[in-house]
Design a protein around this motif. Structure first.
Motif, PDB file in Angstrom:
ATOM      1  N   UNK A 117       0.282   5.961  -4.147  1.00 51.77           N
ATOM      2  CA  UNK A 117      -1.143   5.784  -4.465  1.00 51.77           C
ATOM      3  C   UNK A 117      -1.793   7.096  -4.911  1.00 51.77           C
ATOM      4  N   UNK A 118      -1.426   8.202  -4.279  1.00 54.39           N
ATOM      5  CA  UNK A 118      -1.971   9.492  -4.700  1.00 54.39           C
ATOM      6  C   UNK A 118      -1.532   9.853  -6.112  1.00 54.39           C
ATOM      7  N   UNK A 119      -0.306   9.484  -6.452  1.00 48.01           N
ATOM      8  CA  UNK A 119       0.168   9.755  -7.810  1.00 48.01           C
ATOM      9  C   UNK A 119      -0.570   8.904  -8.830  1.00 48.01           C
ATOM     10  N   UNK A 120      -0.862   7.652  -8.487  1.00 47.01           N
ATOM     11  CA  UNK A 120      -1.645   6.796  -9.385  1.00 47.01           C
ATOM     12  C   UNK A 120      -3.063   7.350  -9.553  1.00 47.01           C
ATOM     13  N   UNK A 121      -3.642   7.847  -8.472  1.00 48.80           N
ATOM     14  CA  UNK A 121      -4.973   8.457  -8.574  1.00 48.80           C
ATOM     15  C   UNK A 121      -4.953   9.684  -9.478  1.00 48.80           C
ATOM     16  N   UNK A 122      -3.889  10.452  -9.385  1.00 52.23           N
ATOM     17  CA  UNK A 122      -3.790  11.624 -10.257  1.00 52.23           C
ATOM     18  C   UNK A 122      -3.660  11.213 -11.717  1.00 52.23           C
ATOM     19  N   UNK A 123      -2.944  10.114 -11.979  1.00 52.01           N
ATOM     20  CA  UNK A 123      -2.881   9.598 -13.351  1.00 52.01           C
ATOM     21  C   UNK A 123      -4.255   9.126 -13.824  1.00 52.01           C
ATOM     22  N   UNK A 124      -4.995   8.481 -12.939  1.00 52.72           N
ATOM     23  CA  UNK A 124      -6.322   7.995 -13.315  1.00 52.72           C
ATOM     24  C   UNK A 124      -7.307   9.129 -13.552  1.00 52.72           C
ATOM     25  N   UNK A 125      -7.032  10.311 -12.995  1.00 50.79           N
ATOM     26  CA  UNK A 125      -7.958  11.437 -13.169  1.00 50.79           C
ATOM     27  C   UNK A 125      -7.997  11.946 -14.605  1.00 50.79           C
ATOM     28  N   UNK A 126      -7.049  11.532 -15.457  1.00 44.99           N
ATOM     29  CA  UNK A 126      -7.085  11.954 -16.862  1.00 44.99           C
ATOM     30  C   UNK A 126      -8.244  11.317 -17.614  1.00 44.99           C
ATOM     31  N   UNK A 181       9.961  -0.289   7.274  1.00 46.42           N
ATOM     32  CA  UNK A 181       8.604  -0.671   6.903  1.00 46.42           C
ATOM     33  C   UNK A 181       7.559   0.355   7.341  1.00 46.42           C
ATOM     34  N   UNK A 182       7.708   0.929   8.528  1.00 46.73           N
ATOM     35  CA  UNK A 182       6.722   1.895   9.008  1.00 46.73           C
ATOM     36  C   UNK A 182       6.681   3.131   8.115  1.00 46.73           C
ATOM     37  N   UNK A 183       7.849   3.604   7.683  1.00 49.48           N
ATOM     38  CA  UNK A 183       7.897   4.793   6.826  1.00 49.48           C
ATOM     39  C   UNK A 183       7.406   4.470   5.417  1.00 49.48           C
ATOM     40  N   UNK A 184       7.625   3.235   4.971  1.00 48.10           N
ATOM     41  CA  UNK A 184       7.111   2.844   3.660  1.00 48.10           C
ATOM     42  C   UNK A 184       5.581   2.859   3.667  1.00 48.10           C
ATOM     43  N   UNK A 185       4.995   2.368   4.755  1.00 48.80           N
ATOM     44  CA  UNK A 185       3.528   2.309   4.831  1.00 48.80           C
ATOM     45  C   UNK A 185       2.929   3.692   5.044  1.00 48.80           C
ATOM     46  N   UNK A 186       3.592   4.541   5.837  1.00 47.08           N
ATOM     47  CA  UNK A 186       3.004   5.837   6.188  1.00 47.08           C
ATOM     48  C   UNK A 186       3.322   6.958   5.210  1.00 47.08           C
ATOM     49  N   UNK A 187       4.417   6.839   4.444  1.00 45.61           N
ATOM     50  CA  UNK A 187       4.819   7.943   3.571  1.00 45.61           C
ATOM     51  C   UNK A 187       4.941   7.534   2.108  1.00 45.61           C
ATOM     52  N   UNK A 188       5.764   6.526   1.842  1.00 38.91           N
ATOM     53  CA  UNK A 188       6.107   6.220   0.452  1.00 38.91           C
ATOM     54  C   UNK A 188       4.907   5.657  -0.299  1.00 38.91           C
ATOM     55  N   UNK A 189       4.247   4.652   0.266  1.00 33.69           N
ATOM     56  CA  UNK A 189       3.090   4.064  -0.426  1.00 33.69           C
ATOM     57  C   UNK A 189       1.924   5.041  -0.578  1.00 33.69           C
ATOM     58  N   UNK A 190       1.552   5.827   0.450  1.00 30.61           N
ATOM     59  CA  UNK A 190       0.467   6.801   0.225  1.00 30.61           C
ATOM     60  C   UNK A 190       0.772   7.798  -0.880  1.00 30.61           C
ATOM     61  N   UNK A 191       2.016   8.269  -0.960  1.00 28.92           N
ATOM     62  CA  UNK A 191       2.365   9.187  -2.048  1.00 28.92           C
ATOM     63  C   UNK A 191       2.273   8.496  -3.402  1.00 28.92           C
TER      64      UNK A 191
END
Length: 462
Positions: free
Chosen positions: A290-299, A278-288
């Protein structure tokens, strides 16, 4: 009558006199344990040398302190119980008022020399230029050889259990049938080949192997009194701390291994540890993610605004920070690239391609914005836009305004025609940029969906 009673007491003793003679000292005296005996201390306790000494060992894990991925070690608290039979130290409990067990110091009797193979002993350098490894034998080392010196340094500083962390009971329990039982607690640092491919959803299988360094399987045979399920249940009950791990299972296996011409009996506990992700999911997997979703929204940001490119570069820098955090966790000596590293690199690559696409779209948009037009062309276009109806059509001549003759006007149009013929129509590059942006957005979305499906399948089925 009184005289007869006194005579009976003198003949048969007073009541309780037998109990007054029941002491541990009489038993120790009977077993010749009142003084240290070198025979009992050094000799394997069998009446016939062909008899095999069966040593039963049971281990309970009650603490998982640390798992070091870089040094490939596991630190845990273990409780070890050892039992064997001494054929020389037996007695009949009825001869000693029912005493069926006795507690004696370990220093008085023979103790089986059973060690843990994965618990490396510290390497020591002798004055003669020799080293002592885990088999307690001295081996020469050429300190002038850089390769041997490097190996020596790596072994010297390799993590090993601290001898001060072993809490060994100085006493043992001796049963009337000669069965001996001793226990010890140890803060064990054992080597373990960690497989980090499915990190942080990985399950590690680490071995704790018991073996004798002095006796072969014909003299000493290892065994266990508890099954794998019982050992796992007891470990779950007595577990004090697990940290970031969960004890999944403990498997017990017995086998013999040949060491040259000698076959040694071994007892192996295979401990399965499951990581809490759970700690690695919150600190690494989910932030990456979310950043990928933000990059998709930048279109949906207009390329002409100039904010799109800066937004994507900011996302790329944020991913770089997460990669630095991951670099501090995973070992650099891993042969196969962990899935979490592949996940991070893939996200970084996709966002990097998105930045390149944003640069290309911005460049094509600026071409139609006039960055490649000459000033006289822009001035001529402004004049032509001021008179959309034509030069000659419905033109009123105002007093004082100079009008070009028809022949001169035709010459101006002919000179401008070759220049306009070589110039692309207005809006071509802008339409090209829009098409590239739409196509890349669709491909980007499809790649991201397949990308996440692939990693979910690998992590779930792994």
């Amino acid at each position: 009558m009184t005289a007869l009673w006194m005579l009976a007491l003198l003949c048969f003793g007073f009541p309780g006199s037998q109990l007054s003679d029941c002491s541990y000292y009489d038993l120790l005296k009977y077993l010749n344990l009142t003084t240290p005996s070198q025979v009992l201390q050094v000799m394997r306790p069998v009446q016939n040398w062909n008899h095999t000494t069966d040593v039963s060992m049971d281990m309970v894990m009650y603490g998982i302190l640390d798992v070091d991925e870089k040094f490939q070690t596991v630190t845990s608290h273990v409780w070890i119980e050892t039992q064997w039979t001494n054929e020389f130290l037996t007695w009949n409990p009825s001869d000693f008022c029912g005493i069926d067990k006795l507690t004696i110091p370990k220093s008085l009797v023979w103790i089986p020399d059973v060690d843990i193979d994965e618990d490396l002993q510290p390497l020591c350098i002798a004055g003669s230029g020799e080293v002592s490894l885990e088999d307690h034998r001295w081996r020469p080392v050429d300190l002038e050889d850089p390769d041997q010196l490097q190996t020596l340094v790596s072994l010297c500083f390799f993590s090993a259990s601290d001898s001060g962390s072993i809490q060994e009971d100085p006493l043992l329990i001796l049963m009337s049938g000669g069965r001996m039982l001793t226990t010890k607690r140890q803060r064990l640092t054992s080597t373990c080949q960690l497989n980090l491919f499915l990190f942080p959803f990985d399950v590690q299988r680490c071995n704790i192997t018991f073996s004798s360094s002095s006796y072969d399987n014909g003299s000493l045979k290892l065994g266990t009194a508890r099954s794998s399920s019982v050992s796992t249940t007891l470990s779950d009950v007595f577990m004090i701390t697990q940290g970031a791990w969960h004890l999944k299972n403990m498997e017990v296996s017995l086998f013999d291994r040949s060491n040259g011409n000698i076959s040694v009996s071994k007892l192996r506990y295979t401990v399965s540890l499951e990581r809490k992700p759970m700690l690695y999911v919150i600190n690494l997997i989910l932030p990456l993610f979310y950043l990928l979703i933000l990059d998709l929204a930048s279109f949906f940001i207009s390329a002409s605004s100039g904010e799109k490119l800066g937004f994507k570069v900011t996302i790329l820098l944020s991913i770089s920070v997460l990669l630095l955090i991951l670099n501090d966790i995973l070992p650099s000596t891993e042969d196969t690239l962990p899935m979490i590293a592949t996940y991070c690199v893939s996200v970084f690559t996709v966002v990097w391609l998105s930045v390149l696409e944003a640069i290309l779209v911005a460049f094509l948009t600026q071409i139609d914005g006039g960055c490649c037009r000459r000033p006289e062309d822009l001035q001529q276009e402004s004049v032509s836009h001021e008179e959309p109806g034509g030069v000659l059509e419905n033109t009123e001549v105002k007093p004082g305004k100079k009008v070009l003759p028809l022949d001169d006007l035709l010459q101006v149009i002919q000179r401008a025609a070759p220049q306009e013929a070589g110039r692309p129509p207005d809006g071509r590059f802008r339409r090209m940029a829009t098409t590239i942006d739409c196509v890349f957005c669709l491909v980007y979305f499809a790649v991201v969906v397949m990308f996440f499906l692939y990693f979910c399948i690998i992590w779930i089925n792994g």
